[in-house]
Design an enzyme around this catalytic site. Sequence first.
Site, PDB file in Angstrom:
ATOM      1  N   ASP A 157       0.813  -1.219   0.000  1.00  0.00           N
ATOM      2  CA  ASP A 157       0.000   0.000   0.000  1.00  0.00           C
ATOM      3  C   ASP A 157       0.852   1.277   0.000  1.00  0.00           C
ATOM      4  OD1 ASP A 157       1.045  -0.348   2.463  1.00  0.00           O
ATOM      5  OD2 ASP A 157      -0.818  -0.041   3.575  1.00  0.00           O
ATOM      6  N   HIS A 179      22.236   1.241 -20.279  1.00  0.00           N
ATOM      7  CA  HIS A 179      21.416   1.794 -19.199  1.00  0.00           C
ATOM      8  C   HIS A 179      21.692   1.064 -17.889  1.00  0.00           C
ATOM      9  CE1 HIS A 179      18.292   4.175 -21.762  1.00  0.00           C
ATOM     10  NE2 HIS A 179      19.473   4.729 -21.717  1.00  0.00           N
ATOM     11  N   ASP A 220      26.021   9.226 -16.076  1.00  0.00           N
ATOM     12  CA  ASP A 220      24.915   9.858 -16.804  1.00  0.00           C
ATOM     13  C   ASP A 220      23.915  10.290 -15.752  1.00  0.00           C
ATOM     14  OD1 ASP A 220      22.859  10.602 -18.475  1.00  0.00           O
ATOM     15  OD2 ASP A 220      22.997   8.838 -19.772  1.00  0.00           O
ATOM     16  N   ASP A 240      20.090  16.319 -18.879  1.00  0.00           N
ATOM     17  CA  ASP A 240      20.557  14.968 -19.222  1.00  0.00           C
ATOM     18  C   ASP A 240      22.026  15.045 -19.630  1.00  0.00           C
ATOM     19  OD1 ASP A 240      20.849  12.362 -20.025  1.00  0.00           O
ATOM     20  OD2 ASP A 240      19.493  12.497 -21.743  1.00  0.00           O
ATOM     21  N   HIS A 265      23.897   3.400 -30.369  1.00  0.00           N
ATOM     22  CA  HIS A 265      22.680   4.187 -30.093  1.00  0.00           C
ATOM     23  C   HIS A 265      22.619   5.458 -30.926  1.00  0.00           C
ATOM     24  CE1 HIS A 265      25.055   6.987 -27.675  1.00  0.00           C
ATOM     25  NE2 HIS A 265      25.539   5.968 -26.969  1.00  0.00           N
ATOM     26  N   HIS A 316      18.425  13.026 -28.564  1.00  0.00           N
ATOM     27  CA  HIS A 316      16.953  12.992 -28.530  1.00  0.00           C
ATOM     28  C   HIS A 316      16.434  14.336 -28.054  1.00  0.00           C
ATOM     29  CE1 HIS A 316      17.587  12.553 -24.179  1.00  0.00           C
ATOM     30  NE2 HIS A 316      18.521  11.673 -24.492  1.00  0.00           N
ATOM     31  N   HIS A 342      13.402  12.059 -22.385  1.00  0.00           N
ATOM     32  CA  HIS A 342      13.256  11.723 -23.807  1.00  0.00           C
ATOM     33  C   HIS A 342      11.929  12.348 -24.226  1.00  0.00           C
ATOM     34  CE1 HIS A 342      15.808   7.901 -22.901  1.00  0.00           C
ATOM     35  NE2 HIS A 342      16.557   8.969 -23.024  1.00  0.00           N
ATOM     36  N   GLU A 378      25.022  13.099 -27.811  1.00  0.00           N
ATOM     37  CA  GLU A 378      25.645  12.143 -26.896  1.00  0.00           C
ATOM     38  C   GLU A 378      26.316  10.961 -27.595  1.00  0.00           C
ATOM     39  OE1 GLU A 378      22.706   9.780 -24.652  1.00  0.00           O
ATOM     40  OE2 GLU A 378      21.190  11.160 -25.374  1.00  0.00           O
ATOM     41  N   TYR A 407      31.757   2.082 -26.945  1.00  0.00           N
ATOM     42  CA  TYR A 407      31.585   1.050 -25.919  1.00  0.00           C
ATOM     43  C   TYR A 407      32.417  -0.166 -26.323  1.00  0.00           C
ATOM     44  CZ  TYR A 407      27.880   4.341 -25.168  1.00  0.00           C
ATOM     45  OH  TYR A 407      27.210   5.519 -24.969  1.00  0.00           O
ATOM     46  N   ARG A 446      31.048   7.971 -22.957  1.00  0.00           N
ATOM     47  CA  ARG A 446      29.955   8.749 -23.569  1.00  0.00           C
ATOM     48  C   ARG A 446      30.093  10.174 -23.031  1.00  0.00           C
ATOM     49  NH1 ARG A 446      25.816   5.803 -22.560  1.00  0.00           N
ATOM     50  NH2 ARG A 446      24.850   6.763 -20.732  1.00  0.00           N
ATOM     51  N   GLU A 453      27.809  13.797 -23.145  1.00  0.00           N
ATOM     52  CA  GLU A 453      26.459  14.254 -23.522  1.00  0.00           C
ATOM     53  C   GLU A 453      26.215  15.680 -23.049  1.00  0.00           C
ATOM     54  OE1 GLU A 453      23.305  11.998 -21.610  1.00  0.00           O
ATOM     55  OE2 GLU A 453      21.866  12.658 -23.132  1.00  0.00           O
TER      56      GLU A 453
END
Length: 433
Positions: free
Chosen positions: A36, A236, A253, A264, A343, A347, A354, A378, A382, A400, A402
């Site tokens: 709950d 991710h 990130d 971001d 990727h 975006h 996003h 970005e 990898y 990366r 970004e």
Amino acid sequence: MDEQLYKSRRTTYLARMKKRSIALFFSAPLKTRSNDTEYPYRQDSDFYYLTGFKEDNSVLLLIKEKNSTQEILFVQKKDPTLELWTGKRLGEKEAKKRFLVDKVYTTEELHVRVNNSLLGKKKFYLDLVCEEKNLLHVRKLIKKRVKKSLYKKSTLHVRDISQKMRAIKTSHEIELIKKALMITKDAHHKVMAMPKIGRFEYELQAEFEYEFKKNGAYSDAYTTIIAGGDNGNTLHYINNSQKLIDTELILIDAGCEYEMYASDITRTIPVNGKFSEAQKEVYELVLATEMKVIETIQEGVLRSDLQLMARELLCEGMVALGILEGDVAELIKEEKDRKYFPHGIGHWMGLDVHDPCPYKDKKGREIPLADGMVMTIEPGLYLPLDDANLPEKYRGIAVRIEDNILVTKEGYENLSFGIAKTVEEIEALYSRT
Ligand code: GLY
Ligand code: MN
Ligand code: MN
């Protein structure tokens, strides 16, 4: 509270609706965390965009007749017993005073009022994806009035118009994104500077969350990624459970949400404050790519142009480093580069990290960049630890970088300008501890 702003958005939305139609926007549902207890509430972005209202169990009904329009807001009924537990509700009377809508009712009246509004209508703007209970009921009401064969043609996705509107940000929205980025910048700089050897990924995550909250951000805009070493090769990665190792990189990130607007930002930094030669080679390649792609941003450019440019630059660099072998054009044609840059280049960003604004128009043509759009850039590389095809020195490196870019009439503005990203800047920040 700038009620006029939300009013003007509803006016624009109504102007784009077909005559003799209704549109229904529902607030986000509460989400159960366990038994709950619920997750902290976060309003639906489209509902918020048109109302500025953050309470759950609320509905916006927009009605367009042949020559007139009506805006109706449904809000939760005041309930002192429930309010004791979950906090004050605005209630019908106060909502009527605050919102520049024609009518306010309690949500209990939703079905009757919607049913009345259906008379003579030909088009219905509904969330065609959501399965919310009230919405299912409304669908039933509509099905009673519309011939079965016409139902599909009569129902339109309610978010299409608002998400198209959301593509172009106003100066007020840009200010909120900038504020989010100021908080995010300070958090990144704090973490860049702190000693990290032997600390756990979640400790860095905690620093970000602390800095975000302490500076007035509601929360992170998405779950923070703190990926030490090879963990960065999981795009991710949100476990954030491992110990940071002296000689490795950390892909971070992390961006906060401020007054519903996202930031971001990704930075990749060395655990011990100093890039190794191999790490620097990969890092400089990604950085040069990121900066060159950003420099080409201007009105009329296509996102696919930016994507191709990033692929070409990264691929050229990978060949030079001996990560890939062969002719760049051929490698790209055969998508060999996608193994290490799998990727997109970026975006839309805004109320959602996003932002679900369209990338293509109705005819399937790509929408070019325009003044007021905000997007991330970005690029990343990898290079997994277990990839035996890679030169050994590069295995386990993930980079990366970004930033968040506003398209302007003059070209672009890097909204995240000033967040350390050159090797020198990052190393200098660490040595200040
Ligand atoms: N933080 C998620 C992304 O960069 O798209
Ligand atoms: Mn990101
Ligand atoms: Mn992103």
